[in-house]
Design a protein around this motif. Structure first.
Motif, short mmCIF file in Angstrom:
data_model
loop_
_atom_site.label_atom_id
_atom_site.label_comp_id
_atom_site.label_asym_id
_atom_site.label_seq_id
_atom_site.Cartn_x
_atom_site.Cartn_y
_atom_site.Cartn_z
N GLU A 175 1.85 13.69 -3.43
CA GLU A 175 1.91 12.32 -4.10
C GLU A 175 3.34 12.53 -5.36
O GLU A 175 3.96 11.37 -5.24
CB GLU A 175 0.76 12.22 -4.91
CG GLU A 175 -0.60 11.67 -4.14
CD GLU A 175 -1.76 11.37 -4.79
OE1 GLU A 175 -1.93 10.16 -5.33
OE2 GLU A 175 -2.77 12.27 -5.03
N ILE A 227 0.83 -1.20 -0.02
CA ILE A 227 -0.05 0.10 -0.09
C ILE A 227 0.91 1.38 0.05
O ILE A 227 1.47 1.43 1.13
CB ILE A 227 -0.99 0.01 1.27
CG1 ILE A 227 -1.75 -1.24 1.23
CG2 ILE A 227 -1.97 1.07 1.16
CD1 ILE A 227 -2.67 -1.21 0.21
N THR A 228 0.91 2.26 -1.04
CA THR A 228 1.63 3.03 -1.13
C THR A 228 1.03 4.37 -0.74
O THR A 228 -0.20 4.47 -0.55
CB THR A 228 2.24 3.41 -2.59
OG1 THR A 228 0.98 3.53 -3.47
CG2 THR A 228 2.80 2.02 -3.11
N LEU A 242 -6.29 -0.56 6.01
CA LEU A 242 -5.33 -0.83 5.02
C LEU A 242 -4.02 -0.69 5.26
O LEU A 242 -3.11 -1.31 4.96
CB LEU A 242 -5.42 0.78 4.02
CG LEU A 242 -6.90 0.68 3.23
CD1 LEU A 242 -6.78 1.86 2.30
CD2 LEU A 242 -7.09 -0.70 2.45
N ASN A 278 0.32 6.97 -2.66
CA ASN A 278 -0.60 7.15 -3.66
C ASN A 278 -1.95 6.23 -3.60
O ASN A 278 -3.16 6.73 -3.59
CB ASN A 278 0.06 6.62 -5.23
CG ASN A 278 0.96 7.63 -5.75
OD1 ASN A 278 0.64 8.89 -5.50
ND2 ASN A 278 1.89 7.34 -6.44
N ASP A 279 -1.93 5.14 -3.11
CA ASP A 279 -2.92 4.11 -2.88
C ASP A 279 -3.60 4.78 -1.67
O ASP A 279 -5.20 4.88 -1.68
CB ASP A 279 -2.61 2.79 -2.33
CG ASP A 279 -1.90 2.10 -3.46
OD1 ASP A 279 -2.19 2.37 -4.89
OD2 ASP A 279 -0.97 0.97 -3.37
N ASP A 331 -5.48 7.99 -3.01
CA ASP A 331 -6.65 7.73 -3.66
C ASP A 331 -7.79 7.07 -2.92
O ASP A 331 -8.98 7.57 -3.30
CB ASP A 331 -6.26 6.57 -5.00
CG ASP A 331 -5.38 7.26 -5.82
OD1 ASP A 331 -5.07 8.34 -5.89
OD2 ASP A 331 -4.56 6.32 -6.58
N TYR A 332 -7.34 6.46 -2.09
CA TYR A 332 -8.73 5.77 -1.15
C TYR A 332 -9.36 6.73 -0.43
O TYR A 332 -10.61 6.85 -0.24
CB TYR A 332 -8.15 4.79 -0.27
CG TYR A 332 -9.27 4.40 0.81
CD1 TYR A 332 -10.10 3.27 0.11
CD2 TYR A 332 -9.23 4.53 2.02
CE1 TYR A 332 -11.18 2.96 0.91
CE2 TYR A 332 -10.04 3.98 2.86
CZ TYR A 332 -11.04 2.87 2.26
OH TYR A 332 -12.11 2.53 3.27
#
Length: 290
Positions: A51, A22-23, A103, A25-26, A29-30
């Protein structure tokens, strides 16, 4: 025949599935996918800077020194601490939501810098009158409304006649509902003095081709959405260079009322929809011509 219990031929070890990384960025986005607010594009714009610098990093590996280096890089680009604080605060909110929803497990310590860059872009009453006079209807009244109320632009643009309470036995009120308030608190402003004149003019222009327009501020029946160019051009024509942002009217209202001395600080907070006195202090700037 005794077999070695660790012999792969006798014991088949279960393979542990590898969870996807899980970056940052992830996480961002979430957060944007699950965000509930009026202007998600503004939040996305703030997170975009984070980001671009930290997006590929594993969210679990984020440490304080990453944020320190991020701050240093943004400062080298000329960004103020207040701007960087907003960006880091949105990242913190995204990380907290990712942790709450399972997450990620760990969070670094998020430190926000002390903000010393107090805004000093103010407009006097005479300047506001001059700017408003150069703007076409309804922008002139919109600017006057922004100065006397101290309300944010988005709240003003979304006001409808359902938010106006007219009374025959006394002054009426303009109500900012909870959904238009940034701090989720409803605000009411009395229709007296300059505000009464503004509302009376808007009432005379409330109908277009015999049809009642719901918006207080409209162009030929259509809600006003943007007026950046007109606002900027009017200021330049009045000799105000560099031009102020519309939010300067909010700061100008606070300073004007505070220096007049005939209204208490608690009343200023209530009228402008401010939550804490620290905001009042940050917006108030000494000026002789107020």
């Amino acid at each position: 025949i005794l077999r070695n219990p660790l012999d792969s031929a006798s014991v088949k070890l279960q393979e542990v599935p590898q969870l996807p990384t899980i970056t940052i960025n992830d996480v961002a986005d979430y957060y944007l996918e699950t965000l509930r607010c009026r202007h998600p594009e503004s939040v996305a714009g703030q997170l975009r800077h984070v980001e671009s610098a930290l997006g590929s990093l594993d969210a679990e590996d984020l440490r304080g020194w990453h944020l320190t280096r991020y701050r240093a890089g943004r400062r080298r680009l000329g960004r103020q601490d207040s701007t960087i604080n907003r960006e880091v605060a949105y990242l913190r909110a995204a990380m907290r939501r990712a942790q709450a929803d399972g997450l990620i497990e760990n969070l670094p310590a998020f430190r926000l810098e002390r903000e010393e860059n107090i805004r000093d872009d103010l407009l006097s009453i005479d300047q506001v009158k001059a700017i408003a006079a150069r703007l076409k209807d309804p922008l002139g009244d919109l600017v006057r409304f922004g100065f006397w109320s101290g309300w944010r632009k988005n709240a003003i643009l979304n006001l409808t006649w359902r938010n106006v309470e007219l009374r025959s036995d006394g002054p009426g009120f303009i109500h900012m509902p909870q959904e238009l308030s940034k701090n989720k608190r409803p605000v009411s402003f009395p229709i007296v003095g300059p505000m009464q004149a503004i509302i009376e003019r808007r009432q005379r222009r409330a109908e277009v081709a015999g049809v009642m327009v719901p918006w207080i501020f409209h162009r030929h029946g259509q809600q006003v959405k943007s007026f950046y160019r007109a606002w900027r051009a009017a200021q330049l024509a009045c000799g105000i260079n560099p031009p102020c942002v519309f939010h300067a009217l909010r700061r100008s209202m606070v300073t004007h009322y505070r220096q007049k001395g005939n209204i208490s600080e608690s009343e200023i907070l209530a009228l402008a929809g401010m939550k804490t006195r620290s905001i009042l202090d940050r917006y108030s700037i000494s000026r002789g011509d107020a």
